[in-house]
Design a protein around this motif. Sequence first.
Motif, PDB file in Angstrom:
ATOM      1  N   UNK A   7       0.810  -1.222   0.000  1.00 25.23           N
ATOM      2  CA  UNK A   7       0.000   0.000   0.000  1.00 25.23           C
ATOM      3  C   UNK A   7       0.847   1.277   0.000  1.00 25.23           C
ATOM      4  N   UNK A   8       2.122   1.164   0.387  1.00 24.63           N
ATOM      5  CA  UNK A   8       2.987   2.338   0.453  1.00 24.63           C
ATOM      6  C   UNK A   8       3.445   2.781  -0.933  1.00 24.63           C
ATOM      7  N   UNK A   9       3.321   4.064  -1.192  1.00 24.48           N
ATOM      8  CA  UNK A   9       3.826   4.649  -2.438  1.00 24.48           C
ATOM      9  C   UNK A   9       4.697   5.827  -2.034  1.00 24.48           C
ATOM     10  N   UNK A  10       6.008   5.712  -2.181  1.00 30.16           N
ATOM     11  CA  UNK A  10       6.888   6.792  -1.737  1.00 30.16           C
ATOM     12  C   UNK A  10       6.706   8.071  -2.550  1.00 30.16           C
ATOM     13  N   UNK A  11       6.832   9.174  -1.874  1.00 27.81           N
ATOM     14  CA  UNK A  11       6.880  10.474  -2.529  1.00 27.81           C
ATOM     15  C   UNK A  11       8.287  10.612  -3.124  1.00 27.81           C
ATOM     16  N   UNK A  12       8.391  11.167  -4.321  1.00 19.16           N
ATOM     17  CA  UNK A  12       9.690  11.330  -4.977  1.00 19.16           C
ATOM     18  C   UNK A  12      10.054  12.804  -4.957  1.00 19.16           C
ATOM     19  N   UNK A  60       6.963   8.421  11.834  1.00 17.07           N
ATOM     20  CA  UNK A  60       5.706   9.112  11.567  1.00 17.07           C
ATOM     21  C   UNK A  60       5.762   9.872  10.243  1.00 17.07           C
ATOM     22  N   UNK A  61       6.532   9.401   9.316  1.00 21.30           N
ATOM     23  CA  UNK A  61       6.656  10.043   8.009  1.00 21.30           C
ATOM     24  C   UNK A  61       6.225   9.073   6.924  1.00 21.30           C
ATOM     25  N   UNK A  62       5.650   9.638   5.870  1.00 21.93           N
ATOM     26  CA  UNK A  62       5.370   8.813   4.703  1.00 21.93           C
ATOM     27  C   UNK A  62       6.698   8.485   4.037  1.00 21.93           C
ATOM     28  N   UNK A  63       6.800   7.338   3.373  1.00 19.22           N
ATOM     29  CA  UNK A  63       8.052   7.010   2.696  1.00 19.22           C
ATOM     30  C   UNK A  63       8.376   8.059   1.630  1.00 19.22           C
ATOM     31  N   UNK A  64       9.637   8.347   1.507  1.00 15.07           N
ATOM     32  CA  UNK A  64      10.083   9.373   0.568  1.00 15.07           C
ATOM     33  C   UNK A  64      11.451   8.971   0.025  1.00 15.07           C
TER      34      UNK A  64
END
Length: 145
Positions: A7-12, A60-64
Amino acid sequence: MPKLSPADVPEVKLDPAAAAIEATMTREQRRGLFEKPGMVVYAIVELTSKSYTGHAEDEDKDPQVKVRVTGCEVARSDEDAKALIEARRAMYRGRQIDGTFDEVGKGSLHPNAELGLLTASKPTEGELKEHKRQVEDRRRAEYVR
């Protein structure tokens, strides 16, 4: 290497180092981008991931992921730009067909045809080596004088 859940989609994020881009642009292109806001140049770029964050379970951060332009060639003629535009359009149509977008654009679905025509008019590796040899020969001849 971090593992992401399905479900995780990293921000680029784009790394600010732009030397690979600047080195391939003409003086006129650089000046035009500065003097004419909204000016567009077309390029083929190579992106390399340099760092990532948000990979720990308790983070507590979205993947990036941060990427850097590590290779680039900027279109220097209208012919080059048209070929890159057509390739981009064809790739966009491919994403639409894959279900990313709703509408399919017009035109060829095979960008390789356009790029093949473009690359056929460009120097080969052998021609580049020959050119470099000739330049070196001229440099040596001037040195001897």
